[in-house]
Design an enzyme around this catalytic site. Structure first.
Site, PDB file in Angstrom:
ATOM      1  CG  ASP A 282      -3.587  62.303 -24.191  1.00 45.09           C
ATOM      2  OD1 ASP A 282      -3.279  62.242 -25.611  1.00 45.09           O
ATOM      3  OD2 ASP A 282      -4.637  61.931 -23.792  1.00 45.09           O
TER       4      ASP A 282
HETATM    5  C1  NOJ Z   1      -5.619  63.453 -27.220  1.00 48.58           C
HETATM    6  C2  NOJ Z   1      -6.329  62.403 -26.884  1.00 48.58           C
HETATM    7  O1  NOJ Z   1      -6.683  62.496 -25.506  1.00 48.58           O
HETATM    8  C3  NOJ Z   1      -5.781  60.923 -27.022  1.00 48.58           C
HETATM    9  O2  NOJ Z   1      -6.624  59.908 -26.899  1.00 48.58           O
HETATM   10  C4  NOJ Z   1      -5.183  60.829 -28.537  1.00 48.58           C
HETATM   11  O3  NOJ Z   1      -4.629  59.528 -28.773  1.00 48.58           O
HETATM   12  C5  NOJ Z   1      -4.151  61.784 -28.806  1.00 48.58           C
HETATM   13  N1  NOJ Z   1      -4.923  63.139 -28.508  1.00 48.58           N
HETATM   14  C6  NOJ Z   1      -3.475  61.819 -30.088  1.00 48.58           C
HETATM   15  O4  NOJ Z   1      -4.583  62.390 -30.900  1.00 48.58           O
END
Ligand code: NOJ
Length: 753
Positions: A282
């Protein structure tokens, strides 16, 4: 026979394609330098206007040069044909090996045209529609040059305080698994190399939905039983549906940040489950392991993440900086890097990016697909099906189409932004149809409108901006009362503003924010004939509303066509059939709350009985939710008969039939979601009081009766048991069929091994 030959030939072709891709991947890998390999594992966020001049200095210039040097495998948030082309050109035409970039984006519920938030869509229980929504989201995103979405989020969520419940399918692993598979199929289609399909991501692997106290990014501590029986099934279902990538998450699980969790990523996902796509971290989650108190420093975080099984580094810049050093020091293995890079390249081959890196980039397609009628029409259909009717006393709904004077009140009544919900990065601000606009399309009634109170003090710019809630300005309440006083019916549109649920939007209170409750009660004091339309991204506490108001419509954040869909339900052109995918609590103190809880050794009764204290309950609140999982009303009335079983013995390898009859006793055609639940009465581990195991959407004309049949087999009884096996254990079972999880319509049977 002919069918078998065709299937067999398709299988051979698909094996050949896989072998083909595998050999192309190894050939390319053998030509790559260590840095180029590591580059494929590096994902950057978009930064500049790529179609303009190259950046001059600093971080942006670095990123830009790295693309040209083949050191960037993926980018996120670069979108639009011109922008994507400009970046792809740098990678393909200026880097040594010309490896195309894979472009990721959070197309969570639509791209520019937005579908209902995923929790809302899940309330439709309509897998075909959910798949269609994902298919069209893919089509629209792909037309903007995107080839990979960070969806579906398949986290099971039991705690409405957690803002990200809006992104998932709710609390149930069975429904969640079917929805996960439908979404994956929708995004990826049957041919990933088509320019209308994109790779999907099952996220967040794993257990992010169990963040302690509903606080985002928080720690998770759950046992193996919950992990296997509740958390993992939707991930497994995504895998079985062919999902190409997984994303890990911000949380730690039982003491290990999952970004570095070997057990989850290497043993289960890439080991037991044989997943051959790749895992992306993430955002910054590799770096965040330092703050978790797990990694000593950035370099150590890189070592832990790679050894733990993370293939791609989203925005930590750590792999690029340290992996080569870590190889030289023997702290990570070259074979692990080769494995990660092969996985990434494989997905790029499958997308067809090597054949034509510009295949998604067609200006004409971009212009004709984005915002097309096909997609807009589908947002309307999905929005209608996502609405849940929570209360409708004395058939106050549907409203007559003429002759009424209607007071339309509330801060969300003419809001064109909030219905888009969170995760709508590519949507235009204020592009949703408001309830006011939707209702005004019906011109037979006299509608007066008053905002009553503002909900927020300023419209947020987007995802990152926190805004304050209006807690003081009550100046509009008297106007709202004035128009309500003389109206035949009051429609109040209240709830959460669009960014009030979602990432980092945990709430400790689940009431109507700001001054909305006060407004509601003031209006109620002059006119009790109120239809409450709720817009929200999570379950709210609605005790006062259930007790006092004649009608409540749960309309979530329904996307672009929100207002028209809501109006069609209010006026009866669409008969609501949605069912809650999450329990609605009576008090925040009940959370986490879910229908498939364990009985405990002191189950007691559901009631506050001062004479009997020693059972598992609250002394000041019921155990039951206000609205249970699976609940939702219709303008039709349905009666479900007792359950009949073809036998009360199920033998291993065989099946039995459970049948009910359902009758539409009303004068209105409608749809009921008939639900099947099973309880394993005793087993080698404690089991939930009931679990959803099947459902069917049944359409019934007035007066019509249909027999609905469920086949019960051993597979339905399987669970992860005390001996770490996924197995059905012999014993006694209760079986329920009804129209919500609180149904008492039960029979029993035995399973004999
Ligand atoms: C953080 C989020 O937790 C995730 O779900 C998302 O896909 C990413 N950022 C990218 O934006």
């Amino acid at each position: 026979m002919k069918k078998i030959i065709i299937l067999f030939s398709l299988l051979i072709i698909s094996c050949q394609q896989t072998n083909d891709i595998d050999s192309k991947v190894s050939k390319l890998l053998s030509q790559m330098t260590i840095q180029e390999k590591i580059g494929q594992m590096n994902q950057y966020n978009g930064f500049t206007n790529f179609t303009g001049p190259a950046p001059e200095g600093g971080d942006e210039k670095n990123k830009y040069d790295n693309i040209k040097n083949g050191l960037v495998g993926s980018m996120l948030n670069v979108r639009g044909v011109d922008e994507v082309r400009a970046v792809q050109r740098l990678a393909v035409e200026e880097s040594r090996l010309g490896i195309p970039i894979i472009f990721g984006f959070d197309a969570i519920h639509g791209y520019k045209t937005t579908f209902p938030i995923p929790l809302a869509e899940s309330a439709s229980w309509n897998l075909d529609l959910i798949e269609k929504s994902a298919r069209l989201t893919a089509k629209e995103s792909a037309a903007a040059g995107i080839n990979w979405t960070f969806a579906p989020m398949v986290d099971i969520t039991r705690d409405a305080r957690w803002g990200r419940v809006m992104e998932g399918a709710g609390e149930d692993p069975y429904l969640g698994s079917l929805i996960a598979a439908a979404r994956v199929k929708g995004f990826q289609g049957s041919d990933l190399s088509s320019e209308e399909t994109i790779a999907a991501t099952a996220k967040h692997f794993a257990a992010y939905g169990f963040s302690e106290s509903g606080k985002d990014y928080n720690t998770v501590d759950i046992g193996i039983n919950t992990l296997y029986n509740t958390v993992l099934p939707p991930f497994k279902a995504s895998l079985e549906a062919g999902v190409k990538t997984f994303m890990n998450s911000f949380n730690d699980l039982n003491g290990i940040p999952v970004t570095a969790d070997k057990f989850l990523q290497r043993e289960i996902l890439k080991g037991d489950w044989d997943f051959d796509g790749f895992i992306v971290s993430d955002w910054g989650s590799i770096r965040e392991m330092i703050d978790h108190g797990y990694a000593k420093d950035r370099k150590n975080a890189g070592e832990l993440a790679l050894n733990g099984g993370s293939d791609m580094d989203m925005e930590s810049y750590i792999y690029l900086e340290y992996l080569e050093e870590l190889i030289n020091e023997g702290k990570v293995k070259m074979s692990q890097i080769d494995d990660a890079v092969s996985r990434i390249l494989k997905v790029k081959y499958e997308l067809g990016l090597f054949e034509d890196p510009y295949k998604y980039l067609d200006k004409e397609r971009e212009a004709s697909v984005i915002g097309s009628k096909e997609i807009l029409d589908a947002t309307y259909e999905v929005a209608q099906n996502s609405i849940v009717l929570l209360k409708n006393e004395n058939n106050i709904l549907p409203l007559k189409k003429s002759g009424l004077s209607i007071a339309l009140i509330g801060p969300l009544a003419d809001d064109k932004n909030s219905p888009l919900g969170n995760w709508r990065i590519a949507a235009d601000n204020n592009s949703a149809i408001s309830v006011k606009e939707g209702m005004e399309n019906y011109d037979g009634n006299k509608i007066t409108h008053s905002i009553g109170v503002r909900l927020i003090n300023k419209v947020p710019d987007g995802f990152h901006e926190e805004v304050s809630i209006n807690e003081t300005d009550k100046s509009g309440i008297s106007d709202a009362k004035r128009i309500a006083r003389n109206a035949d019916v009051v429609v109040m549109v209240l709830g959460e503003y669009g960014f009030q649920s979602g990432e980092a939007r945990s709430r400790a209170k689940l009431d109507l924010p700001g001054l909305q409750q006060e407004l509601l009660e003031e209006v109620y004091s002059v006119n009790k004939n109120i239809v409450l339309v709720l817009m929200n991204g999570r379950p709210l506490v609605l005790n006062w509303h259930e007790e006092n108001l004649p009608a409540i419509v749960e309309a979530w954040h329904l996307g672009t066509s929100s207002g028209s869909a809501i109006a069609s339900v209010l006026y009866g052109d669409f008969n609501p059939s949605g069912k809650l995918p999450m329990s609605f609590p009576r008090s925040v103190g009940q959370l986490p709350l879910y229908y498939n809880y364990k009985s405990t050794g002191r189950p007691g009764i559901d009631g506050v009985d001062p004479g009997s204290v020693f059972w598992s309950h609250y002394i000041d609140e019921l155990n039951s939710p206000l609205y249970p999982f699976g609940f939702g009303l219709s303008y039709s009335e349905f009666i479900i008969s007792d359950v009949k079983l073809s036998s009360n013995e199920l033998k291993s390898g065989e099946s039995i039939q459970a049948t009910i009859e359902i009758t539409n006793t009303s004068k209105i055609k409608g749809r009921e979601v008939v639900q099947l639940y099973i309880q394993d009465k005793y087993a080698s581990t404690t089991r939930p009081v009931k679990e959803l195991k099947g459902f069917e959407l049944v359409d019934l004309n007035p007066g019509e009766t249909k027999a609905i049949n469920f086949t019960i087999d051993e597979k339905m009884l399987e669970f992860y048991n005390a001996s770490n096996q996924w197995i059905a254990e012999p014993g006694e079972f209760n079986l329920y069929i009804g129209n919500s999880s609180s149904t008492k319509n039960a029979v029993s049977f035995n399973f004999i091994d």
